[in-house]
Design an enzyme around this catalytic site. Structure first.
Site, PDB file in Angstrom:
ATOM      1  N   ASP A 198       0.839  -1.200   0.000  1.00  0.00           N
ATOM      2  CA  ASP A 198       0.000   0.000   0.000  1.00  0.00           C
ATOM      3  C   ASP A 198       0.878   1.257   0.000  1.00  0.00           C
ATOM      4  OD1 ASP A 198      -1.958  -1.838   0.146  1.00  0.00           O
ATOM      5  OD2 ASP A 198      -2.819  -1.160   2.064  1.00  0.00           O
ATOM      6  N   ASP A 212       0.785   4.234  -2.627  1.00  0.00           N
ATOM      7  CA  ASP A 212       0.471   5.617  -2.261  1.00  0.00           C
ATOM      8  C   ASP A 212       1.535   6.585  -2.778  1.00  0.00           C
ATOM      9  OD1 ASP A 212      -1.821   4.775  -1.086  1.00  0.00           O
ATOM     10  OD2 ASP A 212      -1.053   4.820   0.982  1.00  0.00           O
ATOM     11  N   SER A 218     -34.627  -5.069 -22.877  1.00  0.00           N
ATOM     12  CA  SER A 218     -34.731  -5.921 -21.692  1.00  0.00           C
ATOM     13  C   SER A 218     -35.086  -7.340 -22.149  1.00  0.00           C
ATOM     14  CB  SER A 218     -35.762  -5.372 -20.730  1.00  0.00           C
ATOM     15  OG  SER A 218     -36.997  -5.320 -21.377  1.00  0.00           O
ATOM     16  N   LEU A 219     -35.316  -8.216 -21.182  1.00  0.00           N
ATOM     17  CA  LEU A 219     -35.458  -9.632 -21.513  1.00  0.00           C
ATOM     18  C   LEU A 219     -36.867 -10.141 -21.292  1.00  0.00           C
ATOM     19  CD1 LEU A 219     -32.234 -10.852 -19.714  1.00  0.00           C
ATOM     20  CD2 LEU A 219     -32.578 -10.663 -22.173  1.00  0.00           C
ATOM     21  N   GLU A 244     -26.154 -17.181 -17.166  1.00  0.00           N
ATOM     22  CA  GLU A 244     -25.501 -16.202 -16.299  1.00  0.00           C
ATOM     23  C   GLU A 244     -26.430 -15.816 -15.164  1.00  0.00           C
ATOM     24  OE1 GLU A 244     -24.587 -12.898 -18.887  1.00  0.00           O
ATOM     25  OE2 GLU A 244     -23.632 -14.220 -20.344  1.00  0.00           O
ATOM     26  N   ASP A 291     -29.180  -8.166  -9.756  1.00  0.00           N
ATOM     27  CA  ASP A 291     -30.213  -7.160  -9.494  1.00  0.00           C
ATOM     28  C   ASP A 291     -29.543  -5.869  -9.054  1.00  0.00           C
ATOM     29  OD1 ASP A 291     -32.664  -6.073  -9.248  1.00  0.00           O
ATOM     30  OD2 ASP A 291     -33.220  -7.135  -7.411  1.00  0.00           O
ATOM     31  N   ARG A 309     -29.295   2.988 -18.507  1.00  0.00           N
ATOM     32  CA  ARG A 309     -30.179   2.450 -19.531  1.00  0.00           C
ATOM     33  C   ARG A 309     -31.103   3.525 -20.097  1.00  0.00           C
ATOM     34  NH1 ARG A 309     -33.237  -2.784 -18.171  1.00  0.00           N
ATOM     35  NH2 ARG A 309     -33.891  -1.540 -16.415  1.00  0.00           N
ATOM     36  N   GLU A 329     -23.608  -4.596 -14.993  1.00  0.00           N
ATOM     37  CA  GLU A 329     -24.511  -4.306 -13.892  1.00  0.00           C
ATOM     38  C   GLU A 329     -23.673  -3.820 -12.719  1.00  0.00           C
ATOM     39  OE1 GLU A 329     -27.523  -4.866 -14.974  1.00  0.00           O
ATOM     40  OE2 GLU A 329     -28.809  -4.772 -13.200  1.00  0.00           O
ATOM     41  N   TYR A 352     -21.406  -8.342 -18.763  1.00  0.00           N
ATOM     42  CA  TYR A 352     -22.009  -9.558 -19.304  1.00  0.00           C
ATOM     43  C   TYR A 352     -22.279  -9.555 -20.808  1.00  0.00           C
ATOM     44  CZ  TYR A 352     -26.104  -6.673 -18.366  1.00  0.00           C
ATOM     45  OH  TYR A 352     -26.988  -5.630 -18.319  1.00  0.00           O
ATOM     46  N   LYS A 412     -28.730 -17.524 -22.505  1.00  0.00           N
ATOM     47  CA  LYS A 412     -28.464 -16.845 -23.777  1.00  0.00           C
ATOM     48  C   LYS A 412     -27.924 -17.811 -24.815  1.00  0.00           C
ATOM     49  CE  LYS A 412     -26.946 -12.705 -21.360  1.00  0.00           C
ATOM     50  NZ  LYS A 412     -25.815 -11.819 -21.057  1.00  0.00           N
ATOM     51  N   CYS A 427     -72.766 -31.265  -3.202  1.00  0.00           N
ATOM     52  CA  CYS A 427     -72.539 -30.469  -4.410  1.00  0.00           C
ATOM     53  C   CYS A 427     -73.507 -29.296  -4.399  1.00  0.00           C
ATOM     54  CB  CYS A 427     -72.774 -31.334  -5.644  1.00  0.00           C
ATOM     55  SG  CYS A 427     -72.800 -30.394  -7.185  1.00  0.00           S
ATOM     56  N   CYS A 455     -68.101 -34.646  -7.300  1.00  0.00           N
ATOM     57  CA  CYS A 455     -69.538 -34.851  -7.386  1.00  0.00           C
ATOM     58  C   CYS A 455     -69.699 -36.037  -8.335  1.00  0.00           C
ATOM     59  CB  CYS A 455     -70.217 -33.609  -7.971  1.00  0.00           C
ATOM     60  SG  CYS A 455     -71.905 -33.934  -8.515  1.00  0.00           S
TER      61      CYS A 455
END
Ligand code: IVH
Length: 679
Positions: free
Chosen positions: A31, A35, A80-81, A110, A114, A133, A167, A215, A297, A414, A430
């Site tokens: 590090d 730096d 979109s899918l 894949e 979300d 998007r 994503e 992706y 896909k 019935c 019945c």
């Protein structure tokens, strides 16, 4: 050393170390050393701002200046899918796609992250813009904020222009802490990620541990026909590619190539795809980031082009979503329906609610056991879900009706004919064949679109005609004088003429439709088609065979078995059914289906043989064509190898069925030999 050179050197080195540290987790320097280099670059850029790279590694810390997010046009469509919720639908989609493509395919599975969708555009190897998007055509450029994400390559070794769909997300374990710094204003990790990308201070964004998975890649200079090799190239260029991924192909070569290039992903035969999907489903909660499904896909890019797009989605990809859309509403009432075969089904009447774009007012409740399991009663607040096109189901009770908590119980009799209900397995029945509701349902089933297609006679009209005593059963649809309805409200001449016409037209329906429309238990489209294929191509042949009461005549039909054999005999020896059939014969419905000539002509050279087919073929594509040839010659085709299998037809890239066949010592036939056998 020349300043410009030094800035270039420092920038390149620092970007490399950022990648090693943040993407590969394999730092090469301490590090402290890092730096020192970083501070040197900051100093030089301060002194010589004109020499600083727009994608300098120092941009990662962000700035306190207010950001603007100019609107820019996407140079690729950001669609979109399409989605499905069940493995059966997914499998259907896979085989439909292979059929439409007309060739063997590979699929990539894949995770559907979300998070917040972003498209990264690179020019001369350098990140040029990062568009949200937006509406799919125009997005906001949030590059200042995206630069702060250390996992995003700012400069790459690829000189031709390219774009990368990705994503951006935050880990579940980081969400709580960082949501606090934003006064807990975000409801979930996705919103925090999307909100951060739109924060006007990139110095604030730099402190949020955002992650990225890439992706899809679009390269101006094409170098491969495989999506999976695009991903492998992106990985080489420094992009973060999710390792939880599967590659399934009929081609052993492709599987081997992928295992060589991306050893961390699962690769296997196309037949293993569903199992992989099931396995990933089970892993979902163990991930430290949110996924809402998987994306399946087509791998071959030229096939993608061929399959093309609908107005909204590519035809070459499908989202397999884990959670069906749900909504909350109140159960107002439970009604009991009685079907044509006497099965009693409880139907939940709901306070209408919108779900996945449509208004829902009814839900199936299956049977008493299901209701008991939910502890469900009228007045309860419930959550309902919609999977695919199926009728929505009540998933759970959220709150019992505080005033009248209850659990719905089936009536003893019935509701339509008052005969006692009988429980058989999970369902109530019945058993009264004269039950008016059962008769109405069977008439309506007969006339339905998928059966005799008398479209002018819907449920309401049939119920009306029956209740008024105009019709008492199916044959009356043909013998009733519809002119009598002129006195009834809502029946004008035109309407009556239309009814007559559609009733008359239905007489032309082929035998197989006539047979299914009788609604006999077990005799749906595919069972009827099996009967016809196996020589029972006329009503008389079936009745004659049934009269012998020899179960084996029918149970030997592939896929039928003992129970179906008995059902067929029962239906076609029952005096009431036979009387109905005789009336329909008089009316002139089709009672015979001419079997196509070549099928009759073909000698039954494969009689008593049981075949299994595996792999893909040059002359039989799709391979159902090979199955047809076998069946035409009297052979059977089944799905899995067992001791009863007599032949295994093996094409290119066979699955595990070949190994099993070898183990069981079953003759293995290749395509050339098969062609010879067909003559
Ligand atoms: S492919 C044209 N793959 O899901 C194909 N999308 O409804 C474009 N997403 O907007 C999508 N993970 O934001 C694809 N592995 C993945 C994904 C993924 C998440 C998101 C993406 C897209 C939405 C699709």
């Amino acid at each position: 050393m020349d300043i410009k050179k030094r800035i270039e050197q420092l920038s390149t080195e620092l970007l490399r170390h950022q990648h090693l540290y943040y993407v590969k987790a394999e730092p090469e320097i301490s590090d402290l050393e890092y730096d020192r280099l970083f501070d040197e670059l900051v100093e030089l850029e301060k002194k010589y701002p004109q020499l600083a790279w727009p994608n300098s590694p120092t941009k990662r810390v962000g700035s306190d200046l207010d950001n603007t997010f100019p609107e820019k046009e996407h140079t690729l469509p950001v669609l979109s899918l399409d989605k499905q919720y069940t493995i059966e639908e997914l499998e259907k989609w896979v085989s439909k796609t292979i059929n439409n493509a007309g060739q063997a395919l590979s699929f990539v599975v894949e995770e559907k992250i979300d998070g917040a969708s972003i498209v990264l555009y690179y020019k001369n190897g350098s990140l040029e813009s990062a568009l949200t998007r937006g509406n799919g055509v125009v997005g906001n450029d949030v590059i200042e904020n995206v630069r702060t994400i250390k996992q995003v390559p700012l400069v790459t070794g690829e000189t031709s222009n390219f774009a990368v769909r990705s994503e951006i997300f935050i880990k579940k374990s980081d969400f709580g802490t960082y949501n606090q710094t934003f006064e807990n204003k975000y409801a979930n990790p996705r919103n925090l990620a999307a909100g951060s990308l739109r924060n006007i201070k990139s110095s604030v964004v730099a402190k949020v541990p955002l992650n990225i998975f890439s992706y899809e890649g679009f390269f101006e200079t094409a170098f491969t026909n495989d999506h999976i090799l695009i991903l492998s190239r992106l990985k080489e260029l420094g992009f973060r590619i999710n390792r939880n991924m599967g590659f399934f192909s009929a081609s052993k070569n492709m599987v081997a190539t992928v295992q060589g290039k991306l050893p961390e992903i699962a690769a296997g035969h196309i037949g293993d795809l569903s199992d992989y999907v099931r396995e990933r489903l089970g892993e979902r909660n163990r991930l430290d980031y949110e996924i809402d499904g998987l994306v399946i896909k087509v791998n071959e890019l030229d096939v993608r082009d061929g399959l093309g797009y609908t107005a909204h989605h590519p035809r070459w990809a499908l989202a397999f979503k884990f959670d069906a859309p749900t909504a909350q509403t109140r159960l107002l009432d439970v009604q009991v329906q009685v079907g044509r075969n006497g099965r009693v089904t409880p139907v939940g009447i709901l306070e209408p609610v919108k779900i996945a774009g449509s208004t829902v007012a009814r839900a199936t409740l299956h049977n008493q056991e299901y209701i008991d399991m939910l502890e469900l009663g009228s007045g309860d607040t419930v959550s309902i879900s919609k999977r695919g096109d199926i009728i929505p189901a009540v998933e759970k009770v959220i709150e019992k009706d505080p005033d009248h908590p209850s659990i719905f119980k089936f009536p003893e009799t019935c509701p339509f004919c008052l005969s006692s209900l009988v429980k058989d397995g999970a369902h109530h029945f019945c058993k009264n064949r004269e039950c008016p509701e059962r008769i109405k349902r069977s008439i309506s089933y007969f006339a339905a679109k998928d059966q005799m297609d008398i479209d002018t006679l819907g449920w309401k009209t049939i119920a009306f005609l029956f209740d008024k005593g105009y019709i008492k059963g199916i044959p009356d649809l043909y013998t009733f004088d519809y002119n009598e309805l002129l006195n009834e409200e809502g029946f004008k001449e035109k309407k009556i003429a239309n009814i007559k016409k559609s009733v008359e037209n239905s007489k032309k329906k082929p035998f197989r439709k006539v047979l299914t429309s009788l609604g006999f238990d077990g005799l749906g489209t595919s069972a009827v088609s099996d009967l016809i294929k196996n020589g029972f191509y006329s009503m008389d042949r079936i009745i004659e065979a049934a009269s012998r009461r020899d179960v084996e005549i029918f149970s030997n039909i592939e896929g039928f078995g003992e129970i179906m054999g008995q059902l067929v005999i029962r239906h076609f020896t029952d005096p009431e059914n036979l009387a109905l059939i005789e009336e329909l014969r008089k009316i002139g419905l089709s009672f015979e289906e001419r079997v196509e000539k070549p099928q009759e002509a073909e000698a039954l050279t494969f009689k008593d043989q049981v075949w299994v087919i595996t792999g893909s073929f040059e002359h039989f594509n799709p391979r159902s064509k090979a199955a047809e040839e076998i069946e035409k010659r009297g052979g059977k085709v089944v799905g899995s190898v067992s001791t009863r299998t007599t032949h295994v037809l093996v094409g290119a890239s066979p699955g595990s069925k070949l190994d099993k066949a070898k183990k069981l010592d079953i003759p293995i036939i290749d395509e050339t030999e098969f062609l010879k056998m067909l003559g």
